[in-house]
Write a protein that holds these residues in place. Sequence first.
Motif, mmCIF file in Angstrom:
data_model
loop_
_atom_site.group_PDB
_atom_site.id
_atom_site.type_symbol
_atom_site.label_atom_id
_atom_site.label_comp_id
_atom_site.label_asym_id
_atom_site.label_seq_id
_atom_site.Cartn_x
_atom_site.Cartn_y
_atom_site.Cartn_z
ATOM 1 N N SER A 54 1.240 -1.082 -0.081
ATOM 2 C CA SER A 54 -0.380 0.256 0.132
ATOM 3 C C SER A 54 0.773 1.164 -0.118
ATOM 4 C CB SER A 54 -0.776 0.121 0.782
ATOM 5 O OG SER A 54 -1.724 -1.105 1.568
ATOM 6 N N SER A 136 -2.917 0.606 -4.047
ATOM 7 C CA SER A 136 -2.278 -0.703 -3.422
ATOM 8 C C SER A 136 -1.475 -0.953 -4.935
ATOM 9 C CB SER A 136 -2.927 -1.515 -3.453
ATOM 10 O OG SER A 136 -1.888 -3.199 -3.681
ATOM 11 N N GLY A 141 -3.348 -6.615 -3.069
ATOM 12 C CA GLY A 141 -2.956 -5.912 -1.340
ATOM 13 C C GLY A 141 -4.363 -4.464 -1.530
#
Length: 468
Positions: A54, A136, A141
């Motif tokens: 992230s 992300s 993610g």
Amino acid sequence: MAMTSLPSLPLLPLLLFAIAANVALGATIVKTLPGFEGELPFTLETGYVSVDDSELFYYFIESQSNPKEDPIMLWYSGGPGCSAFNGLIFEIGPLAFNITDYEGGVPSLQYYPYSWSKSTSILFVDAPVGTGFSYSKTQAGWYTSDTKSAWQTYQFLRKWLIEHPQYLKLQLFIGVDSYSGISGSIVVQNIVEGNEAGVVPRLNLKGYILGCPRIDATINDNSKLIFSHRIGLVSDDIYEAAKKYCNGSYDDVTTSEPKCYEAIKVYDRLIKDINKYDTLEPKCTWASPNQEEDMSRRALEETSSDDFILSPPKIPDMWCHNFNYAMSYWWANDRSVQEALGVRLGIVDNWERCNKSLQYTLDVSSVLDYHKNLSKMGLQVLVYNGDHDLTIPCTGTQKWVKALNLTIVNDWRPWIVDGQIAGYTIKYSESGYRLTYASVLGAGHSPQEYKRRVCYEMFNRFIHYYPI
């Protein structure tokens, strides 16, 4: 989830220096903003912090009083998926939109004097990933949850403070509102556990602030009928019938309990056209996520234009609280704004005030036990609610606070701003843990949007240890 310790203490100064040098290149000191006349009268820094896959975007506003000694507070909004821009522009920050003179183009901004940054440095973060300008780097993610988001937010805070070592020694507060009461409570617990485990650097946690917080799903959802009865939306007979047939459990009722089911159906019809965010305001279209909607990801789509209604000059006879929300979309999606903020262009094509399309798992229904554990620590806590909030009613908040079994040191009484009652408050204490609960008179969800000046006074007294 296992904690990852930082390198041993002798290596820490070199680490701090190296990371601080990197952040100086990646962070942006924002001196001017489109729509604001002249230079900003406060220090604003923006940037990203990498946590796992992230990239979490932040707005940092340094205290306008004594930044070398004033506390620092991490703040993020609820939803999940509502940008911390909400807090900065609509709730507790030093900026506001000029909604009365809008004539098109980039909305104009004006300085708001009653900001919580008057006496506290505030680190606003777009959390969880997918919120605001956070994103992300991988497909995997994007998937997150209450516990994962809390862990990433904790890691974000640690990394940011390492990158800004001048703030490490200051008193630290965690501030959240609405649904983030869940993950925010876990963030506080993560900090406590990290400090106890000797993770370096040690975070100087002083306390936390919870605005209209979701803490326990059962308590919150059951409190809505009780609250509705108290403010006169439900008659005594209907309320007593529900109490009799539902045995105090009014949520997720099925036809297997026919009399209870019918009583709840009557209740649902009675409040169907009530604005759940503020029972005193007209029911309007809200550009906010619905906790019960399908939360499957839509690749950061922009909210449909149908989610907006006309601005105040076009509908002078009926103003809705979310008129100014539309301005945030026009402002934040403007390329010149994103360039000024140091946003990585082209990654989040359509900024949303509240992203409905998070791939987010609600994996924690209650953090009441976290607060029971935290009540054994010497922390300073402020919990507050608007008294016309039907989303997270004050009745439910007061119930979970009572469940902590703290000792009352100042019983229920009014608190005053400018000679007028601003709400009611009660203070608890137990072995160095001090919790102040305050209602905000006439406010909805979240209170600081409706009573911005009053909530500034509440916060200012709390942060300076004055009675509310």
